[in-house]
Design a protein around this motif. Structure first.
Motif, mmCIF file in Angstrom:
data_model
loop_
_atom_site.group_PDB
_atom_site.id
_atom_site.type_symbol
_atom_site.label_atom_id
_atom_site.label_comp_id
_atom_site.label_asym_id
_atom_site.label_seq_id
_atom_site.Cartn_x
_atom_site.Cartn_y
_atom_site.Cartn_z
ATOM 1 N N VAL A 39 0.868 -1.179 0.000
ATOM 2 C CA VAL A 39 0.000 0.000 0.000
ATOM 3 C C VAL A 39 0.899 1.221 0.000
ATOM 4 N N HIS A 40 0.700 2.091 -0.976
ATOM 5 C CA HIS A 40 1.517 3.292 -1.105
ATOM 6 C C HIS A 40 0.606 4.467 -1.437
ATOM 7 N N GLY A 42 -2.198 5.320 -0.244
ATOM 8 C CA GLY A 42 -3.613 4.976 -0.298
ATOM 9 C C GLY A 42 -4.024 4.058 -1.422
ATOM 10 N N ARG A 43 -3.069 3.614 -2.243
ATOM 11 C CA ARG A 43 -3.384 2.699 -3.340
ATOM 12 C C ARG A 43 -2.526 1.433 -3.218
ATOM 13 N N ILE A 44 -2.968 0.365 -3.855
ATOM 14 C CA ILE A 44 -2.255 -0.912 -3.800
ATOM 15 C C ILE A 44 -1.421 -1.072 -5.064
ATOM 16 N N ASP A 69 -6.958 1.474 -7.113
ATOM 17 C CA ASP A 69 -7.479 2.614 -6.352
ATOM 18 C C ASP A 69 -8.782 2.186 -5.683
ATOM 19 N N SER A 92 6.571 0.172 1.015
ATOM 20 C CA SER A 92 6.396 1.614 1.102
ATOM 21 C C SER A 92 6.866 2.072 2.483
ATOM 22 N N VAL A 298 -2.654 -7.247 1.815
ATOM 23 C CA VAL A 298 -2.311 -5.961 2.418
ATOM 24 C C VAL A 298 -3.491 -5.482 3.255
ATOM 25 N N LEU A 300 -5.756 -2.309 4.492
ATOM 26 C CA LEU A 300 -6.119 -0.974 4.027
ATOM 27 C C LEU A 300 -7.569 -0.697 4.405
ATOM 28 N N TYR A 305 -7.000 -6.877 1.734
ATOM 29 C CA TYR A 305 -7.151 -7.099 0.302
ATOM 30 C C TYR A 305 -6.251 -8.262 -0.107
ATOM 31 N N LYS A 324 -11.735 -8.403 -1.076
ATOM 32 C CA LYS A 324 -11.620 -7.651 0.162
ATOM 33 C C LYS A 324 -12.291 -8.444 1.264
#
Length: 327
Positions: A39-40, A42-44, A69, A92, A298, A300, A305, A324
């Motif tokens: 996750v970087h 807010g996105r994967i 996104d 990240s 990850v 989030l 996810y 998810k």
């Protein structure tokens, strides 16, 4: 190249006494396995990977960087890696996205272990090599503790040859990468050498879970590294030995998904395990709707996810699915 898809919601009343929600989200543009996403901002991000969807002329590996996104439930392609690469670890840290090691096509094979440390240059929309690890490293685990990247276990060349899978051996290394100085230092190694484990950071501690040995099969071990003491501690082992698995943190507990086994014809694990740190105990919580190995996981937005992987053992049945998982 962004695409949107309808979300499919599956509400599972678990036989283990807890309801879970499984959402099937937008599929990846390219199905991949043997990935370590991050996750970087807010996105994967998913970088490279293997896929039986890709032709043998391309070594069934890719340099694509796929970005999901969650706000729009859509994928886009980011700056491609300099070359196709698999089993490379994305991390990240301190607002920067790094990639560590993995396998590349060199020396006449697609299993040439790399020592590269790449950085995503978001100004020029490209990746550049900014450092090297002390030795080539693949199939490792990574987590961030106090702003530094810990890399533990994996595989590295056992001799001069470095082109085929058989050229690699298990390692028990524990390295710490400083994103400010770009230097790597050694820390306390784990007791045994192995690969294809998974790891998470929780409460400023590094949890190392499962894995396998080239000559010994899957492992059920759980180990924790404490920054304060600099010591590894053996904790309650997993109820089932698993390698090629993925893990993430949800509700201050560790959730473990998937993996593969090779005995009795081989297969993929379907159980979802939850580890509770205060009680040092494991409990099965669910079954995966689509069991996979070589997948990424990850945390989030209060959910986990689960990305890609393969529904059959080895390099086949590669999946583009994104799920998810939440409670």
């Amino acid at each position: 190249m962004a695409k949107c898809f309808l979300t499919i919601l599956l509400l599972v009343v678990s036989p283990f006494g807890m309801a879970q929600q499984w959402h099937t989200l937008a599929a990846m543009p390219q199905a991949v396995q043997e990935i370590y996403p991050a996750v970087h901002q807010g996105r994967i991000y998913v970088a490279g990977g293997l896929s039986d969807d890709l032709p043998l002329s391309e070594q069934q590996m890719t340099n694509l960087v796929q970005i999901y996104d969650p706000a729009t439930n859509s994928w886009a392609l980011g700056p491609a890696l300099p070359e196709p690469r698999h089993h490379a670890y994305l991390v990240s840290v301190q607002e920067q996205l790094f990639l560590f090691g993995g396998f590349v096509v060199e020396n006449g094979g697609r299993w040439s272990a790399s020592s590269d440390v790449l950085l995503l240059d978001e100004q020029s929309h490209s990746w550049r090599k900014i450092a090297s690890l002390p030795q080539p490293l693949t199939e490792t685990t990574a987590a961030v503790l106090q702003g530094k990247v810990h890399l533990v276990s994996g595989r590295s060349p056992q001799g001069a040859e470095n082109a085929q899978w058989r050229d690699q051996q298990d390692v028990n290394w524990h390295w710490i990468f400083d994103p400010q100085t770009l230097q790597v230092t050694e820390a306390a190694a784990v007791a045994e050498a192995f690969n294809s484990a998974t790891a998470v950071a929780l409460n400023a501690q590094f949890y190392l879970i499962g894995g396998r040995q080239v000559n010994g099969g899957n492992l059920a071990v759980l180990q924790r590294f404490d920054l304060t003491t600099g010591v590894w501690q053996a904790l309650a082992p997993m109820p089932q030995a698993q390698g090629g698995l993925a893990a993430a943190v949800l509700d201050k507990q560790i959730w473990v998904f998937g993996g593969e086994y090779f005995n009795e014809g081989g297969g993929v694990y379907s159980q979802v395990w939850r580890y509770d740190p205060p009680t040092d105990s494991w409990q099965q919580q669910a079954y995966m709707p689509l069991p996979r190995h070589g997948l990424g996981a990850v945390s989030l937005n209060d959910a986990i996810y689960l990305i890609g992987g393969a529904t059959a053992v080895g390099l086949k049945a590669t999946s583009a699915v994104l799920e998810k998982f939440s409670r």
